[in-house]
Design an enzyme around this catalytic site. Structure first.
Site, short mmCIF file in Angstrom:
data_model
loop_
_atom_site.label_atom_id
_atom_site.label_comp_id
_atom_site.label_asym_id
_atom_site.label_seq_id
_atom_site.Cartn_x
_atom_site.Cartn_y
_atom_site.Cartn_z
N LYS A 133 0.84 -1.20 0.00
CA LYS A 133 0.00 0.00 0.00
C LYS A 133 0.87 1.25 0.00
CE LYS A 133 -3.88 2.04 2.57
NZ LYS A 133 -4.89 1.82 3.64
N SER A 179 -10.80 0.96 6.05
CA SER A 179 -9.95 0.96 4.87
C SER A 179 -9.48 -0.41 4.43
CB SER A 179 -8.72 1.85 5.10
OG SER A 179 -9.11 3.21 5.14
N SER A 187 -9.36 2.85 1.97
CA SER A 187 -8.21 3.37 1.27
C SER A 187 -7.30 2.30 0.67
CB SER A 187 -7.39 4.26 2.21
OG SER A 187 -6.89 3.52 3.30
#
Length: 478
Positions: A81, A180, A156
């Site tokens: 990420k 997320s 996210s």
């Protein structure tokens, strides 16, 4: 020999078995995934900052290891990420200020993945500063949903979820404050696990005691997510609270019988959230399947009173502390959502923060009492189906107006202050769009949650793609 197209569809445990045994080289496994990235990433934009040469160098090092040196993630290609450091890769956080910055170290969970044999080939896309649940930013653009590229992949950890669903990787890291990990897992039809805070130590954050934010694993199956969690978990001198799980048990989850399992079904969190009818229909099917398997399913929900204000206060305060100075220097580089959060945080007093922590303490204690009589909570991971990729966020859910870009995600983040483990796994489809089922267990019951989740996964047997993929998805209001 397994064909390239079949390799990427295999689970992480099977891919690692093939490379550890020498039936497949890490270089070949990497190339199979890079070929899949070449086929679909141009459309999806799930993985960014790809470095093929650096990835091949890592894979060759894995191939040179003796069999006894090969870890449980040996040779597994993945991308991290774009909110965490990986040596040699950019770390933009989806923000223009950080363009050009290249990491010179690994974050702790990344270092643990590397030590277990993972091979990193890029980063996964996120919203700006990982704020919100639609992965779009002004550095890399928007990530699209592999099940329907006209729809959002969530966020996210949206790039990670899309990469899993598209076959770019069998494991991925994510992080979760307000959903997320859970929201994009729901949108993309994969598994996203928010562990009990501290299970993945917050060693790389300004606040090691943060009760809201944590890194966690993502995968296409519960057993692969558990495998990755076994690598990410563990004590570290940098963090005074980092509970150790039974990592051997995580790597070989026990079979669980759902008969007699006590399930609290909270389809709207006790009337606290609006939920699209299409999402509710899938969750109702999951509840009925659990009852048919012998589970004791009753409508109930943990105490969530005060969770809204506690979460919003602590989140806003952390945004102001973390990003306030950068906003003052570069206001043009911030979107209006993040700007609003920072401004809100600047109005929060120290007394407000302490009252929020007191509320988190009360909620944590209340949750422990609730789960003394309940094994699982079943709830929506996302209140809506994946929405059109052009939207920034849904303004309305089931006829209820949303006040801001956090409001439509409350089904995930209202549970955050409770300090309990949670995950989203595929619950079914509405048309061709996935719907995730959120499962939650008591504090530090991460292994129990994963074992029960694996039993639910086996019971539901949700396919990787909708059986009637050509059927249009249920409509969404704007």
């Amino acid at each position: 020999m397994v064909e390239s197209g079949e390799i990427v569809a295999l689970g992480a445990k099977e891919q690692s078995r093939l490379t550890r045994s020498g039936e497949l080289t890490a270089v070949d496994l990497l190339q199979a995934h890079l070929d899949q990235v070449s086929r679909r990433n141009g459309e999806l934009n799930a993985v960014v900052a790809i470095d093929v040469e650096l990835a091949h160098e890592q894979a060759r090092r894995q191939d040179a290891l003796a069999p006894e040196q090969r870890g449980v993630l040996h040779g597994l290609p993945t991308a991290v990420k774009d909110f965490g450091h990986v040596t040699g890769f950019p770390n933009t956080l989806g923000h223009r200020h950080f363009v050009g910055a290249v990491s010179d170290h690994d974050d702790l969970h990344v270092a643990r993945m590397r030590a277990a044999g993972a091979v990193f080939y890029g980063k996964t896309n996120i919203p700006e500063l990982a704020a919100g649940s639609h992965s779009v930013n002004r550095v890399y653009g928007v990530t699209r949903n592999p099940h329907d590229p006209s729809r959002s992949a969530g966020g996210s950890s949206g790039g990670a979820a899309a990469a899993l669903a598209a076959g770019f990787t069998a494991i991925a890291d994510g992080s979760d404050m307000g959903g997320s990990l859970r929201n994009p897992a729901s949108f993309c039809g994969v598994v996203g696990v928010r562990p009990t805070p501290g299970v993945v130590p917050n060693a790389d954050t300004p606040n090691v005691f943060d009760p809201l934010a944590t890194a966690g694993p993502m995968a296409r199956t519960v057993e692969d997510a558990a495998l990755l969690l076994s690598v990410m978990n563990g004590e570290t001198p940098d963090v005074p609270y980092a509970p150790e799980l039974d990592r051997a048990r995580l790597r070989e989850l026990r079979d669980r019988d759902l008969s007699g399992v006590r399930v609290a079904y909270a389809p709207d969190l006790g009337g606290r959230v609006a939920v699209e009818p299409a999402v509710r229909a899938v969750l109702d099917d999951v509840a009925r399947a659990l009852e048919a398997a012998g589970a004791i399913v009753e409508h109930d929900c943990p105490d969530l009173d005060g969770s809204d204000s506690a979460f919003r206060t602590l989140r806003a305060a952390s945004f102001a502390a973390g990003w306030g100075p950068l906003l003052a220097a570069e206001p043009e580089n911030f979107n209006d959502f993040v700007t609003g959060n920072i401004r809100e945080g600047e109005r929060v007093s120290g007394a407000d923060v302490m009252r929020a922590y007191a509320e988190v303490t009360r909620l944590t204690r209340s949750a422990a009492r609730f789960f003394a009589g309940t094994d699982l909570v079943l709830a929506p991971a996302a209140q809506v189906l994946p929405f059109p990729v052009e939207w920034d966020w849904p303004r309305e859910v089931a006829g209820t107006a949303m006040t801001d870009y956090l409001d439509w995600m409350r089904a995930a983040w209202l549970f955050t202050p409770l300090g309990i483990p949670a995950l989203s796994l595929p619950g079914g489809y509405s048309g061709r769009l996935p719907v995730g089922a959120q499962l939650l267990a008591g504090p530090r019951e991460d292994v129990k949650l994963l074992e029960l989740a694996q039993a639910v996964e086996t019971l539901l047997a949700v396919p990787a793609a909708a059986p009637e993929a050509s059927r249009p998805a249920a409509s969404l209001t704007s």
